[in-house]
Design a protein around this motif. Structure first.
Motif, PDB file in Angstrom:
ATOM      1  N   LEU A   1       0.812  -1.212   0.000  1.00 14.42           N
ATOM      2  CA  LEU A   1       0.000   0.000   0.000  1.00 14.42           C
ATOM      3  C   LEU A   1       0.847   1.264   0.000  1.00 14.42           C
ATOM      4  CD1 LEU A   1      -2.371  -1.458   2.673  1.00 14.42           C
ATOM      5  CD2 LEU A   1      -2.949  -1.139   0.291  1.00 14.42           C
ATOM      6  N   ARG A   2       2.131   1.096  -0.273  1.00 18.82           N
ATOM      7  CA  ARG A   2       2.972   2.286  -0.334  1.00 18.82           C
ATOM      8  C   ARG A   2       2.704   3.028  -1.634  1.00 18.82           C
ATOM      9  NH1 ARG A   2       6.717  -1.512   1.483  1.00 18.82           N
ATOM     10  NH2 ARG A   2       7.437  -1.809  -0.646  1.00 18.82           N
ATOM     11  N   GLY A   3       3.136   4.294  -1.680  1.00 20.01           N
ATOM     12  CA  GLY A   3       2.928   5.100  -2.874  1.00 20.01           C
ATOM     13  C   GLY A   3       3.644   4.524  -4.072  1.00 20.01           C
ATOM     14  N   MET A   4       4.860   4.108  -3.862  1.00 22.51           N
ATOM     15  CA  MET A   4       5.653   3.555  -4.967  1.00 22.51           C
ATOM     16  C   MET A   4       6.068   2.120  -4.616  1.00 22.51           C
ATOM     17  SD  MET A   4       6.295   5.334  -7.718  1.00 22.51           S
ATOM     18  CE  MET A   4       7.927   4.975  -8.303  1.00 22.51           C
ATOM     19  N   PRO A   5       5.143   1.192  -4.661  1.00 20.80           N
ATOM     20  CA  PRO A   5       5.511  -0.172  -4.310  1.00 20.80           C
ATOM     21  C   PRO A   5       6.379  -0.797  -5.398  1.00 20.80           C
ATOM     22  CG  PRO A   5       3.269  -0.108  -5.125  1.00 20.80           C
ATOM     23  CD  PRO A   5       3.756   1.291  -5.119  1.00 20.80           C
ATOM     24  N   ASN A   6       7.279  -1.650  -4.972  1.00 23.81           N
ATOM     25  CA  ASN A   6       8.094  -2.345  -5.962  1.00 23.81           C
ATOM     26  C   ASN A   6       7.275  -3.443  -6.631  1.00 23.81           C
ATOM     27  OD1 ASN A   6      10.409  -0.860  -5.645  1.00 23.81           O
ATOM     28  ND2 ASN A   6      11.173  -2.127  -3.978  1.00 23.81           N
ATOM     29  N   LEU A   7       7.745  -3.892  -7.780  1.00 25.53           N
ATOM     30  CA  LEU A   7       7.092  -4.983  -8.497  1.00 25.53           C
ATOM     31  C   LEU A   7       7.970  -6.223  -8.380  1.00 25.53           C
ATOM     32  CD1 LEU A   7       6.340  -2.954 -11.762  1.00 25.53           C
ATOM     33  CD2 LEU A   7       4.790  -3.320  -9.848  1.00 25.53           C
ATOM     34  N   ARG A   8       7.407  -7.366  -8.702  1.00 26.57           N
ATOM     35  CA  ARG A   8       8.174  -8.612  -8.697  1.00 26.57           C
ATOM     36  C   ARG A   8       8.235  -9.165 -10.109  1.00 26.57           C
ATOM     37  NH1 ARG A   8      11.125  -9.145  -4.448  1.00 26.57           N
ATOM     38  NH2 ARG A   8      11.114 -11.420  -4.472  1.00 26.57           N
ATOM     39  N   LEU A   9       9.438  -9.530 -10.537  1.00 25.53           N
ATOM     40  CA  LEU A   9       9.602 -10.212 -11.830  1.00 25.53           C
ATOM     41  C   LEU A   9       9.895 -11.673 -11.503  1.00 25.53           C
ATOM     42  CD1 LEU A   9       9.938 -10.376 -14.887  1.00 25.53           C
ATOM     43  CD2 LEU A   9      12.248  -9.487 -14.643  1.00 25.53           C
ATOM     44  N   ARG A  10       8.878 -12.518 -11.698  1.00 25.75           N
ATOM     45  CA  ARG A  10       8.993 -13.917 -11.289  1.00 25.75           C
ATOM     46  C   ARG A  10       9.331 -14.805 -12.479  1.00 25.75           C
ATOM     47  NH1 ARG A  10       4.662 -11.895  -8.164  1.00 25.75           N
ATOM     48  NH2 ARG A  10       5.003 -12.168  -5.926  1.00 25.75           N
ATOM     49  N   TYR A  11       9.707 -16.034 -12.168  1.00 21.43           N
ATOM     50  CA  TYR A  11       9.938 -17.109 -13.144  1.00 21.43           C
ATOM     51  C   TYR A  11      11.104 -16.823 -14.088  1.00 21.43           C
ATOM     52  CZ  TYR A  11       5.203 -17.727 -11.411  1.00 21.43           C
ATOM     53  OH  TYR A  11       4.115 -17.808 -10.593  1.00 21.43           O
ATOM     54  N   LEU A  12      12.105 -16.105 -13.615  1.00 20.84           N
ATOM     55  CA  LEU A  12      13.319 -15.960 -14.400  1.00 20.84           C
ATOM     56  C   LEU A  12      14.094 -17.274 -14.278  1.00 20.84           C
ATOM     57  CD1 LEU A  12      14.516 -12.410 -13.247  1.00 20.84           C
ATOM     58  CD2 LEU A  12      13.630 -13.006 -15.508  1.00 20.84           C
ATOM     59  N   SER A  13      14.960 -17.534 -15.236  1.00 13.68           N
ATOM     60  CA  SER A  13      15.738 -18.770 -15.127  1.00 13.68           C
ATOM     61  C   SER A  13      16.732 -18.632 -13.969  1.00 13.68           C
ATOM     62  CB  SER A  13      16.469 -19.046 -16.438  1.00 13.68           C
ATOM     63  OG  SER A  13      17.544 -18.160 -16.570  1.00 13.68           O
ATOM     64  N   LYS A  14      17.146 -19.774 -13.468  1.00 16.31           N
ATOM     65  CA  LYS A  14      18.035 -19.772 -12.303  1.00 16.31           C
ATOM     66  C   LYS A  14      19.363 -19.070 -12.614  1.00 16.31           C
ATOM     67  CE  LYS A  14      19.814 -23.053  -8.969  1.00 16.31           C
ATOM     68  NZ  LYS A  14      20.167 -24.454  -8.778  1.00 16.31           N
ATOM     69  N   GLU A  15      19.717 -19.098 -13.894  1.00 15.37           N
ATOM     70  CA  GLU A  15      20.999 -18.504 -14.293  1.00 15.37           C
ATOM     71  C   GLU A  15      20.878 -17.005 -14.577  1.00 15.37           C
ATOM     72  OE1 GLU A  15      19.712 -21.282 -15.908  1.00 15.37           O
ATOM     73  OE2 GLU A  15      20.847 -22.623 -14.589  1.00 15.37           O
ATOM     74  N   ALA A  16      19.682 -16.473 -14.386  1.00 14.20           N
ATOM     75  CA  ALA A  16      19.457 -15.061 -14.734  1.00 14.20           C
ATOM     76  C   ALA A  16      20.401 -14.145 -13.962  1.00 14.20           C
ATOM     77  CB  ALA A  16      18.016 -14.685 -14.444  1.00 14.20           C
ATOM     78  N   GLU A  17      21.018 -13.253 -14.683  1.00 12.76           N
ATOM     79  CA  GLU A  17      21.902 -12.279 -14.043  1.00 12.76           C
ATOM     80  C   GLU A  17      21.465 -10.891 -14.486  1.00 12.76           C
ATOM     81  OE1 GLU A  17      25.946 -13.046 -14.875  1.00 12.76           O
ATOM     82  OE2 GLU A  17      25.944 -15.006 -13.878  1.00 12.76           O
ATOM     83  N   ALA A  18      21.297 -10.042 -13.555  1.00 14.67           N
ATOM     84  CA  ALA A  18      20.923  -8.672 -13.900  1.00 14.67           C
ATOM     85  C   ALA A  18      21.508  -7.725 -12.869  1.00 14.67           C
ATOM     86  CB  ALA A  18      19.410  -8.528 -13.937  1.00 14.67           C
TER      87      ALA A  18
ATOM     88  N   ALA B   1      14.578 -17.763 -10.496  1.00 11.50           N
ATOM     89  CA  ALA B   1      15.043 -16.522  -9.868  1.00 11.50           C
ATOM     90  C   ALA B   1      13.926 -15.486  -9.914  1.00 11.50           C
ATOM     91  CB  ALA B   1      16.277 -16.003 -10.579  1.00 11.50           C
ATOM     92  N   GLU B   2      14.018 -14.554  -9.006  1.00 12.25           N
ATOM     93  CA  GLU B   2      12.980 -13.536  -8.893  1.00 12.25           C
ATOM     94  C   GLU B   2      13.669 -12.185  -8.712  1.00 12.25           C
ATOM     95  OE1 GLU B   2       9.560 -15.074  -6.537  1.00 12.25           O
ATOM     96  OE2 GLU B   2       9.588 -13.054  -5.683  1.00 12.25           O
ATOM     97  N   ALA B   3      13.184 -11.198  -9.432  1.00 13.63           N
ATOM     98  CA  ALA B   3      13.811  -9.879  -9.319  1.00 13.63           C
ATOM     99  C   ALA B   3      12.832  -8.880  -8.728  1.00 13.63           C
ATOM    100  CB  ALA B   3      14.281  -9.407 -10.686  1.00 13.63           C
ATOM    101  N   THR B   4      13.371  -7.974  -7.943  1.00 11.86           N
ATOM    102  CA  THR B   4      12.561  -6.861  -7.439  1.00 11.86           C
ATOM    103  C   THR B   4      12.742  -5.697  -8.406  1.00 11.86           C
ATOM    104  OG1 THR B   4      12.998  -7.616  -5.205  1.00 11.86           O
ATOM    105  CG2 THR B   4      12.148  -5.380  -5.433  1.00 11.86           C
ATOM    106  N   ILE B   5      11.622  -5.137  -8.822  1.00 11.62           N
ATOM    107  CA  ILE B   5      11.655  -4.085  -9.847  1.00 11.62           C
ATOM    108  C   ILE B   5      11.113  -2.783  -9.274  1.00 11.62           C
ATOM    109  CG2 ILE B   5      10.872  -3.476 -12.190  1.00 11.62           C
ATOM    110  CD1 ILE B   5      12.350  -6.107 -12.121  1.00 11.62           C
TER     111      ILE B   5
END
Lengths: 307, 196
Positions: free
Chosen positions: A198-215, A249-253
């Motif tokens: 419920l924050r003004g600018m909540p982060n998003l989740r990027l799910r189902y990335l491959s385990k080798e995902a690097e970012a 892997a899962e990324a916070t966006i």
């Protein structure tokens, strides 16, 4: 409990069950009727909000105002020149396409809209916009906003309530899921909001990335276009961190759109629908003063789906 | 009858006022749910059958305006099951209204602490019921701290406004000669000399 109370309780339960069994069409008709009654008040509320928001805001001195006006006029002149050049290019492009019997692959058309109500629902991240069925807007049409020189995804139409009112489900809602990819890589996943954020600018989740995902933090996340609901190459956000699990892997966006500051948005219509619908003008319309065109980050005709 | 008409008008008016009630970003987008507050305050003063009628009215209009049709089940013929069904607010208003009716004797005696507390509590309970239903549909129970803050702040806003509404209803009841009846709950609290 008296007999009268029991009788009323029975009627209450019957009415409740009856109402919950309404078909979606009936619910839509009821909500359209309600929207007709309440929309003038929603508009008045937005008007008051913006009026009071401006009071006590940036108060500039005459010198500063003059400087700002000069700056705006210079910008206007520059843009005028740019528009002239673009007009020429457009005519040239049209002639060339015609000459080559080019099949128009661009499927996007934009309807500018103004937000007339924010977060009306308790648990859904939604806004209400001032365009609806009359402008050819349909459920699931993507909604975008310009960020810099690119288009960023705001959400999608969840409901067309009336001829001039629609509900937009924002990207920050858990239920709004978008196929996405990390720019410059082949890594794909699903972006969604988080429940109860419920924050003004909540982060998003990027799910189902491959385990080798690097970012690296700051990597841009864009729509992949895989689901065909959203066009490819619309900006979503930037990677904050990546967590690697046992199987994926899962990324916070961090979203690029400031959802609190939204006032004007654009609904993307399929061009075919736009051409047959009431709003046949393919150029953006003016939403009570809102102006400007926005293009997706990629080429409009580039709808090639990623593997 | 005049009192009931006034309550009906107050609930109707609250829907229009609700459009002008802002949400507060610092309070995790909580806002005063004026319709709920007016309804719960009126539920303290009216009889059970009338409260149910108002619950149907308020719940129906609330859902007509604020229901978000997120469908979780779709068949070939179209969507069938909304995450929060249309009409759920009728049940919430009815349940919470029944709950709050229990403090009518206190309200009649001029003790407003409990009604004020219960108005806030019922507002929060209604919200959490909706949230639990969403969790049930989507799977997994998630209770981030923001959620509790939103519930607390919404309840607080309702509780802060409720004394004014209770005063309004109380004064109006006196003015029009409306007696807050306590059928169904008076007997338990009534002194019966024969019992000794």
């Amino acid at each position: 409990m008296s007999r009268l109370n029991i009788l009323f309780l029975a009627v209450f339960v019957a009415v409740f069950v009856g109402v919950t069994l309404f078909q979606p069409d009936a619910v839509q008709r009821i909500q359209r009727g309600a929207m007709r009654v309440f929309s003038p008040f929603m508009r008045a509320s937005t008007g008051l909000d913006s009026t009071f928001g401006e009071i006590g805001g940036d108060s500039l001195t005459p010198v500063e105002l003059r400087a700002r006006l000069d700056q705006v006029m210079r910008e206007r002149d520059r843009l005028r020149l740019e528009v002239l050049q673009l007009d020429e290019l457009m005519i040239e492009n049209r002639d060339l396409r015609r000459a080559l019997q080019y099949v128009d692959r661009s499927t996007l058309s934009l309807v500018p809209c103004r937000i007339i109500s924010r977060k009306p629902a308790n648990w859904y991240n939604t806004v209400v916009i001032n365009k609806g069925a009359r402008d050819g807007i349909q459920v699931d049409n993507p909604v975008v906003v310009p960020v810099g020189e690119q288009a960023a995804l705001v959400g999608k139409i969840s409901e067309v309530r009336a001829d001039n009112t629609s509900v937009v489900l924002l990207l920050t809602d858990e239920i709004c899921q978008v196929s996405a990819k990390l720019e410059g890589t082949r890594e794909q996943g699903i972006v969604s909001g988080e429940r109860g954020m419920l924050r003004g600018m909540p982060n998003l989740r990027l799910r189902y990335l491959s385990k080798e995902a690097e970012a690296d933090p700051g990597t841009v996340v864009i729509t992949s276009g895989t689901g065909e609901l959203f066009p490819p190459n619309l900006l979503l956000g930037e990677v904050v961190e990546v967590e690697t699990g046992a199987i994926d892997a899962e990324a916070t966006i961090r979203p690029v759109v400031d959802f609190d500051e939204l006032s004007d948005v654009f609904v993307i219509l399929p061009r075919a629908m736009d051409a047959t619908g009431p709003g046949t003008d393919t150029s953006p319309q003016d939403p009570d003063g809102a102006d400007g065109a926005v293009q997706p980050a990629g080429a409009p005709g580039d709808r090639g789906e990623e593997p | 009858m005049i009192f009931y008409l006034f309550v009906f008008l107050a609930i109707s008016l609250s829907f229009f006022v609700q459009e002008f009630v802002p949400y507060f970003e610092w309070a995790f987008f909580s806002r005063l749910l004026i319709v709920h507050t007016v309804f719960y305050c009126s539920a303290v003063s009216v009889q059970f059958p009338v409260m149910l009628l108002f619950a149907v009215y308020a719940g129906f209009i609330w859902d007509a305006r604020y229901h978000v049709p997120v469908y979780t089940e779709t068949t070939l013929s179209g969507p069938v099951q909304a995450e929060l069904p249309f009409g759920l607010s009728i049940l919430i208003f009815g349940l919470m209204g029944s709950f709050i009716q229990g403090v009518r004797p206190l309200f009649r005696r001029g003790r407003w602490e409990m009604p004020v507390f219960l108005v806030g509590l019922c507002t929060a309970l209604g919200l959490i019921l909706e949230y639990l239903l969403i969790c049930f549909h989507r799977g997994g129970l998630e209770f981030p701290p923001e959620l509790w803050w939103k519930l607390f702040m919404t309840a607080l806003f309702s509780s802060l406004v409720s004394p004014f509404l209770l005063l309004l209803f109380s004064r109006l009841a006196d003015r029009v000669g409306f007696k807050i009846r306590m059928d169904g709950i008076t007997r338990r609290y009534q002194y019966d000399g024969d019992a000794f």
